[in-house]
Structure formats: C-alpha cells, structure tokens
Design an enzyme around this catalytic site. Structure first.
Site, short mmCIF file in Angstrom:
data_model
loop_
_atom_site.label_atom_id
_atom_site.label_comp_id
_atom_site.label_asym_id
_atom_site.label_seq_id
_atom_site.Cartn_x
_atom_site.Cartn_y
_atom_site.Cartn_z
N GLY A 17 56.40 -2.29 -20.64
CA GLY A 17 57.39 -2.35 -19.32
C GLY A 17 57.66 -3.66 -18.81
N TYR A 56 38.07 -20.39 3.54
CA TYR A 56 36.86 -20.01 2.92
C TYR A 56 35.94 -19.91 4.04
CZ TYR A 56 38.64 -20.20 -1.82
OH TYR A 56 39.30 -20.12 -3.03
N GLU A 107 40.97 -25.43 -7.39
CA GLU A 107 41.96 -25.06 -6.70
C GLU A 107 42.76 -26.50 -6.15
OE1 GLU A 107 41.18 -22.45 -3.62
OE2 GLU A 107 40.87 -20.74 -5.17
N GLY A 144 47.02 -8.76 -9.22
CA GLY A 144 46.56 -7.80 -8.45
C GLY A 144 45.06 -7.67 -8.41
#
Length: 386
Positions: free
Chosen positions: A266, A98, A140, A379
């Site tokens: 899909g 970071y 995290e 994404g």
C-alpha cells in the site's frame, strides 16, 4: 539500569500495572489536556485521541520498557527508543514536557491504584519513567544538534500537487525562506503541520517519497484515517505555504555493496520508493529486488516512479502482488516463500504492522539475519514490532 531495590518491586507489580495502564492513560490525558490544552494544538493528534490510539501508544511504551528492564538487566531497548526519539524530535518535543507528563501520569496512577499503591511502588515506577525519559532526552538532544538549523518548523511552498494513484497525492515543496536545509536521507520522514477548518493545528508524519537531499516531496493517501491528509488533499493548493519539520527517521539506506530487497504494501511504498530513487540516481550496481503488494494496480500510489527507477537500474527486478488479479502480477498477498531471495541481502520493510510482522518472520525463516531487516513503525504500534 534499573536499581536492585526497584527491580523486584517492578517485577511483582508489572502484571497489575500492565493490566490497569489502559484505564490509567485516559485519566492521564484528561488531566494533561485540562492543565495544558495547548498540547492538542500542534503536538498531540486529535484523531489518535478520539480513536484511543494515543492511549494504546503510551500503555505499550511504559509496559514494554518496564518488561525489558526486568528481563534484560543493565540494558535498554535501544532500537525502539531510537524510533521514539526520532518521532518525538519530528514533533519538537522538549525536555520540560517530560516533567509535565510525569506530573499528570503519576497523579493518574495514584488515583487508579489508590487501594494498593505504596511509597515503595511509586518510587520504583518513578525510576522506570525517568530511566526512559532520560534516555529519550539524550537521544533527542543529539538529533536536534545534528540539524542544519535550530528551528522546529520551517515554511515550505507547495511547488506541485500531483495525483499519484487512486486516492493518493504527491506534494512537492520548495523552501519559502532562507533557513538552512538539512539534507534528508533516503527513507526518512518529515512532520507536516496544517490548520483544520476550525482553526486547530494538527501534525502528521509522512515519508519522503522522492529524491532525498535538500528536496522535499511526500505522498499522502486521502482516507488514511487522520485529519491532516484530507486538508492537504482538499484545501492545500500550489503556491500555499506549509510548515514542515526537519527530516527524521533511522530506517535509511545503509552503505554497502550487497543486495537490497525493498518490500512494501500500500502507501508503505513511499520510503522504499525514496530508497529506490536514491539507488537509481546514483547509478548503483547493487542487486535490487523490489517487492510490492497492492489492492489493485490503480491504487499503487508511486507506480510510475518505481517502475521507471527499476528500469534505470541494470541490477533491479520488480515483483508485484495484487488482490485484484491482473496479468504480470501474482494474485493475493505477498509471501517471501514465492521469492528467490538473494544471499546476504538487506531487507527494508514498510506497510501495515501485520504485513511487516509476516514478511519479517518469513525473511528470518529464509535465512536473512534479523540485524539485516530494517522497518519503520508509525503510530501506536511502535512498541509492538520491537
């Protein structure tokens, strides 16, 4: 929370920075990779860099985060931050990175906005960046601590490679060493690392499509636009070793007794198939409505698995939409206006972003509370569906 000193500065400069961030981020990545070329080897996606998707992702995250701080003082966009934290953890992002990003990002900002930037503006945007970074670091850190091991990448052997519809393949993996295995939850994903022909390592996330727990299977589409899936399809064989991450992803099946609606389009059927499999394995008596949209029956990657699991559940029903007409399916694109949705249902969505936005809007119009609609965004679109 954003300080009283910085809030008016951010509010005044957000339109300018927002309009320029698309030009700033390519300069940032040029600086970053010139100083740290190793980040293109197993962390950043080269295909996303080529397409500009990674630049869009960073631009979207910074602008959206700053906008939230201005419009919602004292709060953070926790849902979206959680999604990003899971994605970062699946890539093994570390706290020192970071600082590296900050150094090169703000050098790019100073260069692009040299005519207008002041110490006051730089200080305010520095505060925005570290509010976001510190929130992600905290999330995290907790995700890493919750794993059964302290490793980022583990070797797993390909036990089976099975065609799954036209252009798709299912990979079944087994542990290749004694590393403790973190049980996966239905709907989670893993990162898979491969070596490209020229020797560069690249990573992509894949939803676990089979049973959860300590097993690992995922289904890939050959022409997904990236560089990892073609290597998996064309080069990886049964017996080969793949490096994979621990499981991550917050969009998992929630406990309860109410109806479940699984809507996918899909290859987006992979996480919903995992949730469906978990319900079938548990012999659940919950009402389950499975909705899937596909271009053709032959392209439905997990057709056999999903239809079999629907048949195993007494309270399950399947409805199908196909662009190419076929008996037993609706023609065209999915619409919830054609569906009798069960009351008090929880909806799980996965597919292209336009599909998810449309179905989410229709679900809300039909009376499903937004808090009971769960979806995973992969994404650069991760900030656009918040």
């Amino acid at each position: 929370m954003l300080s009283d000193k910085s809030r008016p500065v951010i509010e005044a400069t957000l339109p300018l920075v927002g309009s320029r961030i698309g030009a700033i981020t390519p300069k940032f990545y040029q600086r970053l990779f010139a100083a740290h070329p190793e980040l293109l080897n197993g962390v950043f996606s080269r295909s996303n860099q080529r397409s500009g998707n990674q630049q869009q992702a960073l631009a979207g995250s910074i602008a959206a985060f700053a906008t939230h701080l201005v419009n919602n003082p004292g709060t953070l966009p926790e849902t979206v931050l959680s999604r990003i934290a899971h994605r970062h953890a699946s890539l093994g992002i570390t706290e020192p990175q970071y600082q590296v990003v900050y150094e090169h990002l703000f050098a790019a900002i100073a260069d692009d906005l040299a005519d207008v930037i002041t110490p006051e503006i730089a200080e305010a945007w520095t505060e925005v960046y570290w509010l976001m970074a510190d929130a992600l670091i905290k999330l995290e850190r907790a995700l890493y601590a919750g794993q059964a091991n302290d490793k980022m990448w583990m070797p797993w052997r390909v036990a089976a490679k099975t065609p799954a519809g036209a252009g798709s393949m299912t990979f079944t993996l087994e542990p290749a060493d004694e590393t403790p295995v973190t049980p996966a939850l239905p709907g989670q994903y893993i990162s898979v690392k491969v070596v490209l022909p020229e020797g560069l390592r690249q990573v992509r996330q894949y939803s676990l499509s089979g049973e959860a727990g300590t097993s690992r299977s995922f289904t890939t589409k050959l022409d997904d636009g990236g560089e990892v899936s073609p290597v998996l399809h064309n080069n990886v064989q049964v017996g080969d070793i793949l490096e994979i991450s621990n499981p991550y992803g917050e969009i998992t099946l929630k406990d309860g007794e109410g109806p479940v609606v699984l809507a996918s389009a899909g290859i987006g059927c992979t996480p919903t198939a995992s949730i469906l499999r978990s319900l079938a394995e548990a012999g659940s008596d919950r009402q389950v409505l499975v909705l899937h949209a596909e271009s053709s029956l032959e392209n439905w990657a997990l057709r056999s698995q999903m239809t079999d699991d629907v048949e195993r559940l007494d309270g399950a029903e399947l409805q199908l939409w196909l662009e190419q007409p076929q008996a037993g399916a609706r023609e065209g694109f999915m619409s919830l206006r054609e569906v009798d949705l069960p009351a008090n249902a929880s909806l799980y969505l996965c597919g292209p972003l336009p599909f998810m936005k449309n179905i989410r809007n229709e679900a809300i119009d039909a009376g499903i509370p937004a808090t009971q609609i769960h979806y995973e965004v992969f994404g650069p679109d991760i900030w656009l569906a918040g």
